[in-house]
Design an enzyme around this catalytic site. Structure first.
Site, PDB file in Angstrom:
ATOM      1  CG  HIS A  27     -37.436 -42.943  -7.766  1.00  0.00           C
ATOM      2  ND1 HIS A  27     -37.913 -44.216  -7.455  1.00  0.00           N
ATOM      3  CD2 HIS A  27     -36.155 -43.114  -8.187  1.00  0.00           C
ATOM      4  CE1 HIS A  27     -36.975 -45.110  -7.700  1.00  0.00           C
ATOM      5  NE2 HIS A  27     -35.893 -44.481  -8.137  1.00  0.00           N
TER       6      HIS A  27
ATOM      7  CG  ASP B 217     -23.989 -33.240   3.089  1.00  0.00           C
ATOM      8  OD1 ASP B 217     -22.922 -33.254   3.726  1.00  0.00           O
ATOM      9  OD2 ASP B 217     -24.108 -32.719   1.959  1.00  0.00           O
TER      10      ASP B 217
ATOM     11  CG  ASP C  49     -21.445 -26.370   6.031  1.00  0.00           C
ATOM     12  OD1 ASP C  49     -21.015 -26.532   4.894  1.00  0.00           O
ATOM     13  OD2 ASP C  49     -20.736 -26.447   7.046  1.00  0.00           O
ATOM     14  CB  SER C  50     -19.671 -22.993   9.436  1.00  0.00           C
ATOM     15  OG  SER C  50     -18.843 -23.661   8.467  1.00  0.00           O
ATOM     16  N   GLY C  51     -20.851 -22.153   6.456  1.00  0.00           N
ATOM     17  CA  GLY C  51     -20.683 -21.184   5.378  1.00  0.00           C
ATOM     18  C   GLY C  51     -19.294 -21.181   4.792  1.00  0.00           C
TER      19      GLY C  51
ATOM     20  CB  CYS D  11     -41.978 -46.761  -8.307  1.00  0.00           C
ATOM     21  SG  CYS D  11     -40.324 -46.172  -8.736  1.00  0.00           S
TER      22      CYS D  11
ATOM     23  N   GLY E 133     -13.296 -31.492   3.880  1.00  0.00           N
ATOM     24  CA  GLY E 133     -12.241 -31.472   2.867  1.00  0.00           C
ATOM     25  C   GLY E 133     -12.214 -32.682   1.965  1.00  0.00           C
TER      26      GLY E 133
ATOM     27  CE1 TYR F 188     -19.022 -27.417  -0.786  1.00  0.00           C
ATOM     28  CE2 TYR F 188     -16.769 -28.083  -0.310  1.00  0.00           C
ATOM     29  CZ  TYR F 188     -17.902 -28.160  -1.094  1.00  0.00           C
ATOM     30  OH  TYR F 188     -17.907 -28.966  -2.202  1.00  0.00           O
TER      31      TYR F 188
ATOM     32  CB  CYS G 221     -39.018 -48.316  -6.208  1.00  0.00           C
ATOM     33  SG  CYS G 221     -39.180 -46.806  -5.246  1.00  0.00           S
TER      34      CYS G 221
ATOM     35  CB  CYS H  11     -41.291 -44.103  -4.119  1.00  0.00           C
ATOM     36  SG  CYS H  11     -41.123 -43.763  -5.881  1.00  0.00           S
TER      37      CYS H  11
HETATM   38  C1  NEZ Z   1     -26.932 -27.253   2.835  1.00  0.00           C
HETATM   39  C2  NEZ Z   1     -25.569 -27.908   2.898  1.00  0.00           C
HETATM   40  C3  NEZ Z   1     -24.977 -28.387   1.736  1.00  0.00           C
HETATM   41  C4  NEZ Z   1     -23.716 -28.999   1.791  1.00  0.00           C
HETATM   42  C5  NEZ Z   1     -23.065 -29.136   3.019  1.00  0.00           C
HETATM   43  C6  NEZ Z   1     -21.694 -29.785   3.080  1.00  0.00           C
HETATM   44  C7  NEZ Z   1     -20.666 -28.857   2.469  1.00  0.00           C
HETATM   45  C8  NEZ Z   1     -19.258 -29.430   2.509  1.00  0.00           C
HETATM   46  C9  NEZ Z   1     -18.848 -30.353   1.540  1.00  0.00           C
HETATM   47  N1  NEZ Z   1     -19.545 -30.885   0.509  1.00  0.00           N
HETATM   48  C10 NEZ Z   1     -18.671 -31.696  -0.157  1.00  0.00           C
HETATM   49  N2  NEZ Z   1     -17.467 -31.720   0.456  1.00  0.00           N
HETATM   50  C11 NEZ Z   1     -17.547 -30.865   1.514  1.00  0.00           C
HETATM   51  C12 NEZ Z   1     -16.593 -30.468   2.468  1.00  0.00           C
HETATM   52  C13 NEZ Z   1     -16.976 -29.520   3.433  1.00  0.00           C
HETATM   53  C14 NEZ Z   1     -16.028 -29.032   4.417  1.00  0.00           C
HETATM   54  O1  NEZ Z   1     -14.847 -29.421   4.447  1.00  0.00           O
HETATM   55  N3  NEZ Z   1     -16.460 -28.115   5.320  1.00  0.00           N
HETATM   56  C15 NEZ Z   1     -17.727 -27.662   5.319  1.00  0.00           C
HETATM   57  N4  NEZ Z   1     -18.081 -26.738   6.249  1.00  0.00           N
HETATM   58  N5  NEZ Z   1     -18.677 -28.089   4.429  1.00  0.00           N
HETATM   59  C16 NEZ Z   1     -18.306 -29.004   3.475  1.00  0.00           C
HETATM   60  C17 NEZ Z   1     -23.646 -28.658   4.175  1.00  0.00           C
HETATM   61  C18 NEZ Z   1     -24.911 -28.038   4.117  1.00  0.00           C
END
Ligand code: NEZ
Length: 374
Positions: free
Chosen positions: A337, A268, A93-95, A311, A218, A97, A306, A308
C-alpha cells in the site's frame, strides 16, 4: 554524447519539470521516487511486486553489501541485477553516509573514511577508489561519488573543511569511475552543511566536474523543514538545469512536492517501507496508525480512494488484527500500500506537470491534507 536526461515539459509558474532519465537498463520517468533496497531487497516484497507497483529504479547500498555478502561474491554471481533478480535500474549510494550513520568509530582522514563494521567490528578504510570498485562489482547503473555527509548541527569551519574534503574525494571518485565504468552513470553530491555560502560554493564546484547528474546531500539529517528548503534553494541555484537533480533521503509527500516545485527530479526515502513495518499508512488525507484502537472494528480499506491490492481486498480491522497479532503478512500488505501510494503520488505529479496543472495539484494536496482525520 547523447544526453541521458530529457526534459519533456516545464511548469510555467514553478521550477517543476517532467522528463526521462535513460540508463542502460531502461527509461525512468521523472520526477521519480526510488524505493530503498538497502541490502539487495526492497523489504518484504519480490522484485516482480516492486516492478508491478510501477517502480523502474531502486536503491542499494555499497556499505551494507561490501560488508555482507561482499561485492566480490555478488560480482561472481553476475552482479547485483542477476543476484537479486531485478532487471531494471539500480542506483547505489557510495557508502559515505552509511559509514557515518551506522559504523562504529568512524574517523575521517584525507585518504578516506576509516570505520569499524557494525556487524563484526573489523576495521576498514573506505576510499573513493574502493567505493567505485565496489559499485563496479555490483554493476549498478547510477553510481554515487564518495562524500562526507556533514552532521547537523555543525560549525561553519568544520562544514567548510568537510565540504572541501568532499570535493577532493569526488574528484578521485570521478577518476576512479572513468577507469572502470562500463556504461554506468556517475552523479556528484553537493554538500555545504547549513550555510548558504558553502551550499552555493559546493554546487558551483560540483557542477564544474563532468557528472551525469547532481545530488543534493547533507539534508534530511534532522534539520527543520524550512532550513532544508533554504539550503536546497541555495544548492539548486548553482546547478545546471539540463542535468537531473537528486535530493537524497527526501522525503514526506509534502517535502517531495516542495522540492519538485523547485526543480528536483529524483527522490529516495525509507518512509514508505519503514512506516509500513511500523503500522503507519499513508492516505490521500493524512496518515493512519494501525496501533490505534479506533480501527479495531473498521470495515473500510486503508484509503477508500486507493486501488492497490491491499485496499481492494482487506479492511483496516483485518490489518490491525494482523499487526497486533504480529502476523508477518501485514508487513507485506502495508508495504504494497505505502509504495503504491508513493509511486501513484509521483505519477500524479508527472501527469499534472504534463497537463500544466501542477499548481492545482499542489493546492489540492494541501486541501486534502487538512481534511478531518480519516
Ligand atoms: C539504499 C540507500 C539508502 C539511502 C540513500 C541516501 C543516503 C543519504 C541520505 N539520506 C538522508 N539524507 C542523506 C544525505 C546523504 C548524503 O549527503 N550523501 C550520501 N551519499 N547519502 C545520503 C542511498 C541509498
Amino acid at each position: 554524447m547523447a544526453s541521458i536526461f530529457q526534459i519533456e515539459k516545464k511548469c510555467p509558474q514553478t521550477g517543476a519539470r517532467t522528463g526521462f532519465l535513460f540508463t542502460r537498463r531502461g527509461v525512468i520517468e521523472t520526477p521519480v521516487f526510488m524505493p530503498v533496497g538497502t541490502q539487495a531487497s526492497v523489504k518484504t516484497l519480490t522484485p516482480e511486486e516492486v516492478s508491478g507497483l510501477g517502480a523502474r529504479i531502486i536503491l542499494a547500498n555499497t556499505y551494507h553489501l561490501f560488508l555482507r555478502p561482499g561485492h566480490e561474491l555478488i560480482a561472481r554471481h553476475g552482479g547485483l541485477h542477476r543476484f537479486m533478480n531485478w532487471p531494471r535500474s539500480i542506483l547505489t549510494d557510495s557508502g559515505g553516509y552509511q559509514v557515518f550513520s551506522l559504523a562504529k568509530l568512524c574517523k575521517i582522514e584525507e585518504e578516506g573514511a576509516r570505520f569499524q563494521s557494525h556487524l563484526d567490528g573489523q576495521e576498514y578504510l573506505l576510499t573513493p577508489e574502493l567505493s567505485m570498485e565496489i559499485q563496479a562489482g555490483l554493476d549498478s547503473d547510477i553510481r554515487m561519488v564518495l562524500d562526507t555527509c556533514i552532521p547537523y548541527p555543525c560549525s561553519y569551519d568544520e562544514a567548510k573543511r568537510l565540504t572541501e574534503l568532499t570535493h577532493r574525494w569526488e574528484k578521485r571518485s570521478l577518476l576512479a569511475w572513468q577507469k572502470n565504468h562500463r556504461e554506468s552513470l556517475v552523479f556528484g553530491i553537493t554538500q555545504g552543511g547549513m550555510f548558504e555560502d558553502l551550499r552555493r560554493y559546493s554546487a558551483r564546484v560540483i557542477a564544474n566536474f563532468d557528472f551525469h547528474g547532481h545530488a543534493i546531500g547533507g539534508l534530511s539529517v534532522g534539520e527543520p523543514h524550512d532550513l532544508m528548503i533554504e539550503m536546497l534553494e541555495a544548492s539548486l541555484s548553482e546547478l545546471p538545469e539540463e542535468k537531473p537533480r537528486y535530493l537524497m533521503g527526501v522525503g514526506t509527500p509534502q517535502d517531495i512536492l516542495e522540492a519538485v516545485s523547485r526543480g528536483v527530479d529524483m527522490f529516495d526515502c525509507v518512509l514508505p517501507t519503514r512506516n509500513a513495518r511500523r503500522g503507519t499508512l499513508f492516505t490521500s488525507f493524512g496518515k493512519i496508525s494501525l496501533k490505534q484502537s479506533r480501527y479495531k472494528d473498521d470495515e473500510r480499506p486503508i484509503d477508500p480512494e486507493c486501488q492497490c491490492y491491499t485496499c481492494r481486498n482487506y479492511s483496516r480491522a483485518y490489518l490491525r488484527h494482523l499487526f497486533m497479532a504480529g502476523e508477518l503478512l501485514v508487513y507485506r500488505l502495508n508495504t504494497i500500500h505505502n509504495l503504491h501510494f508513493y509511486l501513484c503520488f509521483m505519477e500524479g505529479i508527472r501527469d499534472a506537470i504534463r497537463k500544466g496543472r501542477f499548481e492545482e495539484f499542489k493546492k489540492h494536496y494541501y486541501e486534502r491534507k487538512e481534511e478531518s482525520e480519516c
